[in-house]
Design an enzyme around this catalytic site. Sequence first.
Site, PDB file in Angstrom:
ATOM      1  N   LYS A 171      12.040 -10.998   3.942  1.00 51.24           N
ATOM      2  CA  LYS A 171      13.244 -11.359   2.846  1.00 51.24           C
ATOM      3  C   LYS A 171      14.483 -10.523   3.027  1.00 51.24           C
ATOM      4  O   LYS A 171      15.531 -11.221   2.645  1.00 51.24           O
ATOM      5  CB  LYS A 171      12.576 -10.754   1.547  1.00 51.24           C
ATOM      6  CG  LYS A 171      11.235 -11.949   1.025  1.00 51.24           C
ATOM      7  CD  LYS A 171      10.865 -11.671  -0.090  1.00 51.24           C
ATOM      8  CE  LYS A 171       9.644 -12.217  -0.713  1.00 51.24           C
ATOM      9  NZ  LYS A 171       9.212 -12.122  -2.112  1.00 51.24           N
ATOM     10  N   ASP A 231      13.195 -14.882  -6.715  1.00 51.67           N
ATOM     11  CA  ASP A 231      12.013 -13.844  -7.195  1.00 51.67           C
ATOM     12  C   ASP A 231      12.723 -13.207  -8.560  1.00 51.67           C
ATOM     13  O   ASP A 231      11.997 -13.163  -9.542  1.00 51.67           O
ATOM     14  CB  ASP A 231      11.959 -12.644  -6.112  1.00 51.67           C
ATOM     15  CG  ASP A 231      11.036 -13.031  -4.955  1.00 51.67           C
ATOM     16  OD1 ASP A 231      10.218 -13.863  -5.273  1.00 51.67           O
ATOM     17  OD2 ASP A 231      11.023 -12.738  -3.845  1.00 51.67           O
TER      18      ASP A 231
HETATM   19  P1  NDP Z   1       6.304  -2.691  -1.083  1.00 48.24           P
HETATM   20  O1  NDP Z   1       5.139  -2.190  -0.099  1.00 48.24           O
HETATM   21  O2  NDP Z   1       7.737  -2.909  -0.667  1.00 48.24           O
HETATM   22  O3  NDP Z   1       6.062  -1.578  -2.234  1.00 48.24           O
HETATM   23  C1  NDP Z   1       4.913  -0.716  -3.032  1.00 48.24           C
HETATM   24  C2  NDP Z   1       5.262   0.092  -4.007  1.00 48.24           C
HETATM   25  O4  NDP Z   1       4.132   0.348  -4.617  1.00 48.24           O
HETATM   26  C3  NDP Z   1       6.168   0.961  -3.715  1.00 48.24           C
HETATM   27  O5  NDP Z   1       7.202   1.453  -4.901  1.00 48.24           O
HETATM   28  C4  NDP Z   1       5.160   2.346  -3.704  1.00 48.24           C
HETATM   29  O6  NDP Z   1       5.633   3.656  -3.883  1.00 48.24           O
HETATM   30  C5  NDP Z   1       4.042   2.042  -4.731  1.00 48.24           C
HETATM   31  N1  NDP Z   1       2.873   2.610  -4.473  1.00 48.24           N
HETATM   32  C6  NDP Z   1       1.872   2.173  -3.350  1.00 48.24           C
HETATM   33  N2  NDP Z   1       0.926   2.820  -3.404  1.00 48.24           N
HETATM   34  C7  NDP Z   1       0.992   3.658  -4.608  1.00 48.24           C
HETATM   35  C8  NDP Z   1       0.330   4.621  -5.024  1.00 48.24           C
HETATM   36  N3  NDP Z   1      -0.853   4.839  -4.831  1.00 48.24           N
HETATM   37  N4  NDP Z   1       0.692   5.351  -6.277  1.00 48.24           N
HETATM   38  C9  NDP Z   1       1.993   5.317  -6.791  1.00 48.24           C
HETATM   39  N5  NDP Z   1       2.845   4.019  -6.250  1.00 48.24           N
HETATM   40  C10 NDP Z   1       2.121   3.585  -5.014  1.00 48.24           C
HETATM   41  O7  NDP Z   1       5.315  -3.785  -2.029  1.00 48.24           O
HETATM   42  P2  NDP Z   1       5.961  -4.980  -2.697  1.00 48.24           P
HETATM   43  O8  NDP Z   1       7.092  -4.542  -3.703  1.00 48.24           O
HETATM   44  O9  NDP Z   1       6.216  -6.367  -1.887  1.00 48.24           O
HETATM   45  O10 NDP Z   1       4.951  -5.545  -3.705  1.00 48.24           O
HETATM   46  C11 NDP Z   1       4.242  -4.541  -4.882  1.00 48.24           C
HETATM   47  C12 NDP Z   1       3.683  -5.339  -5.732  1.00 48.24           C
HETATM   48  O11 NDP Z   1       4.070  -6.570  -6.333  1.00 48.24           O
HETATM   49  C13 NDP Z   1       2.238  -5.964  -5.133  1.00 48.24           C
HETATM   50  O12 NDP Z   1       1.240  -5.617  -6.077  1.00 48.24           O
HETATM   51  C14 NDP Z   1       2.599  -7.369  -5.362  1.00 48.24           C
HETATM   52  O13 NDP Z   1       1.423  -8.110  -5.415  1.00 48.24           O
HETATM   53  C15 NDP Z   1       3.545  -7.683  -6.439  1.00 48.24           C
HETATM   54  N6  NDP Z   1       4.506  -8.925  -6.145  1.00 48.24           N
HETATM   55  C16 NDP Z   1       4.254  -9.753  -6.898  1.00 48.24           C
HETATM   56  C17 NDP Z   1       5.178 -11.029  -6.698  1.00 48.24           C
HETATM   57  C18 NDP Z   1       4.798 -11.951  -7.895  1.00 48.24           C
HETATM   58  O14 NDP Z   1       5.463 -13.119  -7.629  1.00 48.24           O
HETATM   59  N7  NDP Z   1       3.960 -11.764  -8.924  1.00 48.24           N
HETATM   60  C19 NDP Z   1       6.096 -11.226  -5.985  1.00 48.24           C
HETATM   61  C20 NDP Z   1       6.071  -9.994  -4.882  1.00 48.24           C
HETATM   62  C21 NDP Z   1       5.398  -8.646  -5.188  1.00 48.24           C
HETATM   63  P3  NDP Z   1       6.514   4.525  -2.736  1.00 48.24           P
HETATM   64  O15 NDP Z   1       7.702   4.025  -2.358  1.00 48.24           O
HETATM   65  O16 NDP Z   1       6.407   5.850  -3.353  1.00 48.24           O
HETATM   66  O17 NDP Z   1       5.478   4.154  -1.589  1.00 48.24           O
END
Ligand code: NDP
Length: 311
Positions: free
Chosen positions: A89, A125
């Site tokens: 993206k 999005d």
């Molecule tokens: P990224 O990998 O870019 O980001 C992951 C995020 O989750 C970061 O903010 C990370 O924090 C946080 N995180 C991961 N593990 C933990 C933990 N154990 N405790 C606290 N925070 C945590 O993923 P995406 O942004 O692409 O996806 C995130 C969510 O969004 C997914 O669940 C996905 O399914 C959903 N999504 C839904 C869409 C929809 O159309 N409904 C579209 C796109 C995504 P840190 O920065 O500290 O690592």
Amino acid sequence: MEEKNVYTLEDLRDWKTATAGLEKPIRLAVFGDPVEHSASPLMHNAALEQMGQAYRYARVHVKPDELEEAIKLAGENDFLGVNLTLPHKNSALRLVGEVDDQARKLGAINTVLFEHGESIGFNTDGPGFVRAIRSEFYVDVKDLRVLVLGAGGAGRAIAVQCALERCAGLILANRTLEKAERLAQEVAPYFESERLEGPGDRLQVVPWTNDRIAAVLGSVDLVVNATSVGLRRSDPPVLPAAILLPHLMVYDTIYVQRLTRLCMAAQEAGARWANGFSMLLWQGVLALEIWLDRDAPVEVMRQALKETLGV
Ligand code: NDP
């Protein structure tokens, strides 16, 4: 010849051979790495069928170093457009001929339109999130004080979209605090009022602890989980029921289960809740409307997505 579940760059290089004998040509696709899991083809193909369009939407496995060539080949092979999913993206921004203003502000593209030999990048999005909130809770993001949990790809798109909507307030929380702080700096200009020097109280960052988050929930209308916490059934809810309040709307972007862990916690707290199904649906609806320049059959797409995801 049967349509493949997943095509590759090799196939795009010789698209005529790879798709010879198909009843309908493939002129739309999703590019991702991985891409086998993508529910988009079923949703879009149901819509194309209903709209009487004589072509199909497929999955193409495209690795990061293949994206530039894949976009070029799609244009040459008479595609109408493509969707981009992880991890393409952001990198696609510099690989398309033109970028829509909103996508540039969001810093990411999930939809490419091929038109008159040009490739134009869009982002559905962020707008898909706004439509999802309206359809789930009958409210506009611009009127809400929003707490966004997570500052990864989804969190960023949602936070920037909230800022573009000039929402009533935005609070950002992320496990890695610096990422939330950077994001806040980026959206700060949207919260500077004419009277104030800076973004004031409408924009805040809170540390990733239940206590600090609980302290702001009284002045929040909508909580959005944009972290990956809850993707696995064994995960705890990203916020416990004990700190959630009945006045809240809780939106979990996770869509793999209907009643996600956070939705369960919201229900227990007496709050309204919805999962990320609607965001997935609306980003697809808006993409199809960009490609075809007409209204998409939302209910047909909703039904197909429901069946695909089993939710
Ligand atoms: P990224 O990998 O870019 O980001 C992951 C995020 O989750 C970061 O903010 C990370 O924090 C946080 N995180 C991961 N593990 C933990 C933990 N154990 N405790 C606290 N925070 C945590 O993923 P995406 O942004 O692409 O996806 C995130 C969510 O969004 C997914 O669940 C996905 O399914 C959903 N999504 C839904 C869409 C929809 O159309 N409904 C579209 C796109 C995504 P840190 O920065 O500290 O690592």
